[in-house]
Design a protein around this motif. Structure first.
Motif, mmCIF file in Angstrom:
data_model
loop_
_atom_site.group_PDB
_atom_site.id
_atom_site.type_symbol
_atom_site.label_atom_id
_atom_site.label_comp_id
_atom_site.label_asym_id
_atom_site.label_seq_id
_atom_site.Cartn_x
_atom_site.Cartn_y
_atom_site.Cartn_z
ATOM 1 N N GLY A 140 0.669 -1.206 0.075
ATOM 2 C CA GLY A 140 0.123 0.035 0.054
ATOM 3 C C GLY A 140 0.994 1.253 0.125
ATOM 4 O O GLY A 140 0.322 2.274 -0.167
ATOM 5 N N LEU A 141 2.260 1.122 -0.094
ATOM 6 C CA LEU A 141 2.965 2.425 -0.118
ATOM 7 C C LEU A 141 3.542 2.559 -1.454
ATOM 8 O O LEU A 141 3.982 1.515 -2.107
ATOM 9 C CB LEU A 141 4.171 2.115 0.966
ATOM 10 N N SER A 142 3.524 3.869 -1.893
ATOM 11 C CA SER A 142 4.144 4.035 -3.206
ATOM 12 C C SER A 142 5.737 3.844 -2.820
ATOM 13 O O SER A 142 6.158 3.840 -1.836
ATOM 14 C CB SER A 142 4.068 5.350 -3.507
ATOM 15 N N TYR A 143 6.559 3.819 -4.039
ATOM 16 C CA TYR A 143 7.966 3.424 -4.002
ATOM 17 C C TYR A 143 8.565 4.434 -3.418
ATOM 18 O O TYR A 143 9.265 4.234 -2.501
ATOM 19 C CB TYR A 143 8.222 3.291 -5.594
ATOM 20 N N MET A 144 8.085 5.850 -3.526
ATOM 21 C CA MET A 144 8.991 6.870 -2.906
ATOM 22 C C MET A 144 8.785 6.899 -1.392
ATOM 23 O O MET A 144 9.703 7.216 -0.584
ATOM 24 C CB MET A 144 8.600 8.146 -3.278
ATOM 25 N N THR A 145 7.457 6.631 -0.915
ATOM 26 C CA THR A 145 7.211 6.649 0.525
ATOM 27 C C THR A 145 8.060 5.479 0.947
ATOM 28 O O THR A 145 8.459 5.723 2.108
ATOM 29 C CB THR A 145 5.621 6.398 0.762
ATOM 30 N N ALA A 146 7.982 4.369 0.718
ATOM 31 C CA ALA A 146 8.703 3.299 1.151
ATOM 32 C C ALA A 146 10.314 3.564 1.203
ATOM 33 O O ALA A 146 10.865 3.276 2.380
ATOM 34 C CB ALA A 146 8.394 2.067 0.524
ATOM 35 N N LEU A 147 10.818 4.168 0.202
ATOM 36 C CA LEU A 147 11.876 4.412 0.217
ATOM 37 C C LEU A 147 12.528 5.392 1.242
ATOM 38 O O LEU A 147 13.530 5.305 1.832
ATOM 39 C CB LEU A 147 12.355 5.203 -1.378
ATOM 40 N N VAL A 148 11.644 6.643 1.261
ATOM 41 C CA VAL A 148 12.002 7.613 2.414
ATOM 42 C C VAL A 148 11.964 6.740 3.832
ATOM 43 O O VAL A 148 12.806 6.943 4.381
ATOM 44 C CB VAL A 148 11.183 8.717 2.489
ATOM 45 N N SER A 173 8.781 15.595 -5.073
ATOM 46 C CA SER A 173 7.903 16.440 -5.453
ATOM 47 C C SER A 173 6.659 16.651 -4.769
ATOM 48 O O SER A 173 6.588 16.032 -3.800
ATOM 49 C CB SER A 173 7.426 15.830 -6.925
ATOM 50 N N GLU A 174 5.995 17.547 -4.792
ATOM 51 C CA GLU A 174 4.709 17.786 -3.918
ATOM 52 C C GLU A 174 3.709 16.695 -4.047
ATOM 53 O O GLU A 174 3.012 16.448 -3.011
ATOM 54 C CB GLU A 174 3.870 19.292 -4.784
ATOM 55 N N LYS A 177 5.129 14.247 -1.583
ATOM 56 C CA LYS A 177 4.983 14.697 -0.301
ATOM 57 C C LYS A 177 3.429 14.397 0.176
ATOM 58 O O LYS A 177 3.378 13.898 1.241
ATOM 59 C CB LYS A 177 5.302 16.068 -0.192
ATOM 60 N N ALA A 178 2.632 14.604 -0.826
ATOM 61 C CA ALA A 178 1.106 14.311 -0.421
ATOM 62 C C ALA A 178 0.866 12.792 -0.033
ATOM 63 O O ALA A 178 0.071 12.532 0.707
ATOM 64 C CB ALA A 178 0.264 14.991 -1.508
ATOM 65 N N ALA A 179 1.519 12.035 -0.947
ATOM 66 C CA ALA A 179 1.153 10.634 -0.971
ATOM 67 C C ALA A 179 1.856 10.155 0.306
ATOM 68 O O ALA A 179 1.297 9.296 1.105
ATOM 69 C CB ALA A 179 2.053 9.799 -2.052
ATOM 70 N N ILE A 195 8.386 12.859 8.567
ATOM 71 C CA ILE A 195 7.762 12.910 7.302
ATOM 72 C C ILE A 195 6.853 14.155 7.153
ATOM 73 O O ILE A 195 7.013 14.828 5.977
ATOM 74 C CB ILE A 195 6.859 11.681 6.645
ATOM 75 N N ARG A 196 6.455 14.505 8.205
ATOM 76 C CA ARG A 196 5.484 15.814 8.358
ATOM 77 C C ARG A 196 6.460 16.924 7.914
ATOM 78 O O ARG A 196 5.990 17.820 7.239
ATOM 79 C CB ARG A 196 4.601 15.895 9.491
ATOM 80 N N LYS A 197 7.653 16.877 8.497
ATOM 81 C CA LYS A 197 8.568 17.858 8.317
ATOM 82 C C LYS A 197 8.963 18.140 7.032
ATOM 83 O O LYS A 197 8.970 19.138 6.256
ATOM 84 C CB LYS A 197 9.893 17.914 9.442
ATOM 85 N N ILE A 198 9.263 16.816 6.234
ATOM 86 C CA ILE A 198 9.938 16.792 4.917
ATOM 87 C C ILE A 198 8.880 17.511 4.014
ATOM 88 O O ILE A 198 8.863 18.155 3.097
ATOM 89 C CB ILE A 198 10.032 15.302 4.528
ATOM 90 N N ALA A 199 7.334 17.061 4.392
ATOM 91 C CA ALA A 199 6.442 17.571 3.503
ATOM 92 C C ALA A 199 5.943 19.206 3.806
ATOM 93 O O ALA A 199 5.321 19.662 3.017
ATOM 94 C CB ALA A 199 5.166 16.724 3.903
ATOM 95 N N GLY A 200 6.643 19.562 4.842
ATOM 96 C CA GLY A 200 6.353 21.109 5.046
ATOM 97 C C GLY A 200 5.117 21.170 5.894
ATOM 98 O O GLY A 200 4.555 22.252 6.204
#
Length: 205
Positions: A140-148, A173-174, A177-179, A195-200
Motif C-alpha cells: 500500500g506504499l508508493s515506491y518513494m514513500t517506502a524508500l524514504v 515532488s509535491e 509529499k502528499a502521498a 515525514i510531516r517536516k519533509i512535507a512542510g
C-alpha cells in the motif's frame, strides 16, 4: 504466426531505452512463455540482449565515452526480479540512502525489503539481497514513500537532522509529499513526524 510474435517482441525491445531490463512476463501480452523464452534466447545470441540472470535480460547500454558497454543497473534488475515474482519491494539500508543522495558510500550489496522470501542474487561483482518483511511495511506504499521510510529507519531518530529533512524535501515532488502524508500515517511516531517536516506540514525546531 511465430514470425509475427518475434517482430512484436523485437519491436518492444527496440523501442525501449538502452539499459532497460526485461523479464519474460513483460511480453506475456504478445505470446506464450515458451515462444517468449525462445525469442529472448535468440536475441541474446545475436547481442540485442544481454542475459544478466536466469530469466532476466538487459538491452545493453553502450558508452561512447568509455567505448564499452555499461554494467547493468542493480536497481533496474531488482525491480525486474520483483516484477517477475510479483513481489513488492523497497530499497533499505545504505541502498536507500544512496538512492536518495544521503550517502556517497559505495554499497557492496544492494539491499531491499520484500514481501517475498529471503533471496540473494549475484552476477559479475554485483550482489542483490531481498529481506523478507511483513506486508504492512511495504504493501500500500508508493515506491518513494517506502524508500524514504527505509532511509529514515536506517539513519535512526537521532541522526535525522534538519539538513536531512531539507535534502529530502528538496528532492521530493509535491505529489510525493502528499502521498507520503497519506500513506505513512501508520509509521512509528518519530518517522511520521519526520515525514510531516519533509512535507512542510510542521515547522522544524
Amino acid at each position: 504466426m511465430a514470425n509475427g510474435y518475434s517482430k512484436q517482441i523485437q519491436g518492444r525491445i527496440e523501442n525501449a531505452l538502452e539499459g532497460t531490463v526485461f523479464v519474460n512476463s513483460d511480453f506475456a501480452d504478445i505470446a506464450d512463455t515458451e515462444t517468449i523464452r525462445r525469442n529472448l534466447n535468440r536475441l541474446t545470441q545475436t547481442g540485442t540482449l544481454r542475459r544478466i540472470l536466469k530469466g532476466i535480460y538487459e538491452k545493453p547500454e553502450y558508452s561512447e565515452m568509455l567505448k564499452e558497454y555499461v554494467a547493468a543497473d542493480p536497481e533496474a534488475v531488482a525491480n525486474a526480479l520483483a516484477r517477475n515474482y510479483h513481489w513488492t519491494i523497497a530499497p533499505c539500508g545504505n541502498t536507500a540512502l544512496n538512492l536518495l543522495g544521503l550517502s556517497t558510500q559505495v554499497t557492496a550489496v544492494w539491499s531491499y525489503i520484500s514481501d517475498g522470501p529471503y533471496k540473494t542474487y549475484e552476477w559479475n561483482s554485483t550482489k542483490i539481497e531481498f529481506k523478507h518483511r511483513t506486508n504492512k511495511e511495504i504493501t500500500g506504499l508508493s515506491y518513494m514513500t517506502a524508500l524514504v521510510i527505509q532511509a529514515l529507519k536506517t539513519l535512526g531518530k537521532t541522526n535525522v537532522t534538519s539538513e536531512t529533512i531539507q535534502a529530502l524535501s528538496s528532492r521530493l515532488s509535491e505529489e510525493d509529499k502528499a502521498a507520503m502524508l497519506r500513506e505513512a500515517s501508520e509509521s512509528t511516531d518519530w518517522v511520521y513526524n519526520a515525514i510531516r517536516k519533509i512535507a512542510g506540514e510542521v515547522q522544524q525546531k
